[in-house]
Design an enzyme around this catalytic site. Structure first.
Site, PDB file in Angstrom:
ATOM      1  N   CYS A  90      -4.293   3.917  -3.588  1.00 30.50           N
ATOM      2  CA  CYS A  90      -4.190   5.369  -3.400  1.00 30.50           C
ATOM      3  C   CYS A  90      -4.398   5.694  -1.926  1.00 30.50           C
ATOM      4  CB  CYS A  90      -5.225   6.095  -4.244  1.00 30.50           C
ATOM      5  SG  CYS A  90      -5.217   7.847  -3.865  1.00 30.50           S
ATOM      6  N   CYS A 244       0.692  12.785  -0.986  1.00 30.11           N
ATOM      7  CA  CYS A 244       0.513  11.509  -1.689  1.00 30.11           C
ATOM      8  C   CYS A 244       0.742  10.345  -0.715  1.00 30.11           C
ATOM      9  CB  CYS A 244       1.431  11.386  -2.892  1.00 30.11           C
ATOM     10  SG  CYS A 244       1.080   9.892  -3.867  1.00 30.11           S
TER      11      CYS A 244
HETATM   12  O1  PYC Z   1      -2.368   9.399  -2.228  1.00 33.70           O
HETATM   13  O2  PYC Z   1      -1.528   7.516  -2.939  1.00 33.70           O
HETATM   14  C1  PYC Z   1      -1.982   8.627  -3.137  1.00 33.70           C
HETATM   15  C2  PYC Z   1      -2.114   9.120  -4.524  1.00 33.70           C
HETATM   16  C3  PYC Z   1      -1.698   8.509  -5.661  1.00 33.70           C
HETATM   17  C4  PYC Z   1      -2.017   9.374  -6.704  1.00 33.70           C
HETATM   18  C5  PYC Z   1      -2.628  10.463  -6.180  1.00 33.70           C
HETATM   19  N1  PYC Z   1      -2.669  10.309  -4.849  1.00 33.70           N
END
Ligand code: PYC
Length: 323
Positions: A90, A244
């Site tokens: 993550c 993300c």
């Molecule tokens: O930032 O890689 C990320 C992530 C995955 C799911 C939620 N955040």
């Protein structure tokens, strides 16, 4: 009355929470030779702790968490969890954990750190000024495009591109699912994304490098034009408020493979609440005819607070999610 206590430090990275568990987990539920093994042992023996700290009433439907664990392979070991289960890697969580532990003096104030995650080793660069972490960059594990899965959504053909970037993503144009990323209401992305994930996983995509099933955990809805925008839906319908971290790695990998992004060229990706990550591809190689990238993504996190959570044995409600 018996009471169990857990202490956490919480952060947000571009709006996305990470609840970092510092104390309270029993050591014998975290044993293992690698961080992946430690995570698997925790999952098998102490999953109730994840539910308690991620789900209501102590957490919420979009809560995210991280558990730092010992490792002799890196400066830090950490695994990640959400309301529904666990992710191998993550990005926003890593940025949050490194920020919190460096600012609290629990990791060295070093500009270069290594972190072992269930997905593998990740190199981290930390920008610190006056004891405050200003920015964290991570070079993700090897990332690559797996395949394109054609699915039908509401009778309309949709192409989902499956990318491994520490987690398996289905990356899909938001327009093709009939949603817009211009809306302030990102919750409209949830149902179409979960339907798409179900359809893609029913098609049983395969990882072309490892030969293992490429089971998709997160769906990345994308829009371009006025800069790259994304909305990532994961777990049981959680919406990542940040762009993300691993999703941005998937996006960079696709751009590179499509010939739209040269090695070293920088891109900014903006998430649903307007926060942005910056990234680039630092290197590439070829494995079995597949282009493999090393994506680097950076962002900023802030500590939001510290908590001591209690669970008493007369508290029969436990933890729950609304269906
Ligand atoms: O930032 O890689 C990320 C992530 C995955 C799911 C939620 N955040």
């Amino acid at each position: 009355m018996e009471q169990t206590e857990f202490t956490t430090v919480d952060t947000h990275t571009g709006g996305e929470p990470t609840r970092i568990v510092l104390n309270g987990i029993e050591a014998d539920t975290l044993t293992g030779a690698t961080v992946r093994e430690r995570r698997d042992r925790f999952k098998a023996t102490a999953d109730g702790v994840r539910q308690l700290l991620m789900q209501e009433p102590r957490g919420h439907a979009d809560m995210f968490g991280a558990v730092p664990v010992p490792t002799d392979r890196a400066d830090l070991g950490v695994f990640f969890m959400d309301t529904d289960g666990y992710l191998d890697m993550c990005g926003h969580g890593l940025i949050g954990v490194v920020t919190a532990l460096v600012e609290r003096g629990e990791l060295p104030e070093s500009p270069e750190l290594t972190v072992e995650t269930p997905a593998g080793l990740v190199d981290v660069t930390v920008e610190i000024a006056d004891g405050v972490v200003r920015r964290v960059a991570f070079e993700n594990v090897d990332s690559y495009v797996c395949e394109t899965v054609p699915v039908e959504q509401d009778g309309v053909p949709v192409e989902a591109r499956i990318v491994y970037a520490g987690n398996y993503f289905a990356v899909v144009d938001a327009d093709s699912l009939g949603v817009t990323l211009d809306s302030e209401d990102a919750t409209q992305c949830i149902d179409p994304a979960l339907d798409l994930r179900r359809a893609v996983n029913d098609a049983a995509p395969e990882d072309p490098v490892t030969g293992a099933p490429a089971t998709v955990s997160a769906v990345e809805l994308t829009a371009s034009g006025d800069g790259d925008r994304s909305c990532v839906v994961f777990a049981d319908g959680s919406v990542d408020r940040s762009p993300c971290g691993t999703g941005t790695c998937a996006r960079l990998t696709l751009h590179h493979v499509d010939g739209d992004l040269a090695v070293g060229e920088r891109v900014e990706v903006t998430g649903p609440v307007g926060s942005a990550f910056e990234g680039y591809i630092s290197d590439t190689s070829v494995d079995n005819g597949i282009t493999v990238t090393s994506p680097v993504v950076s962002g900023t996190a802030h500590i939001t607070g510290e908590h001591t959570f209690y669970r008493t044995d007369d508290d029969t409600l436990g933890s729950f999610t609304l269906a």
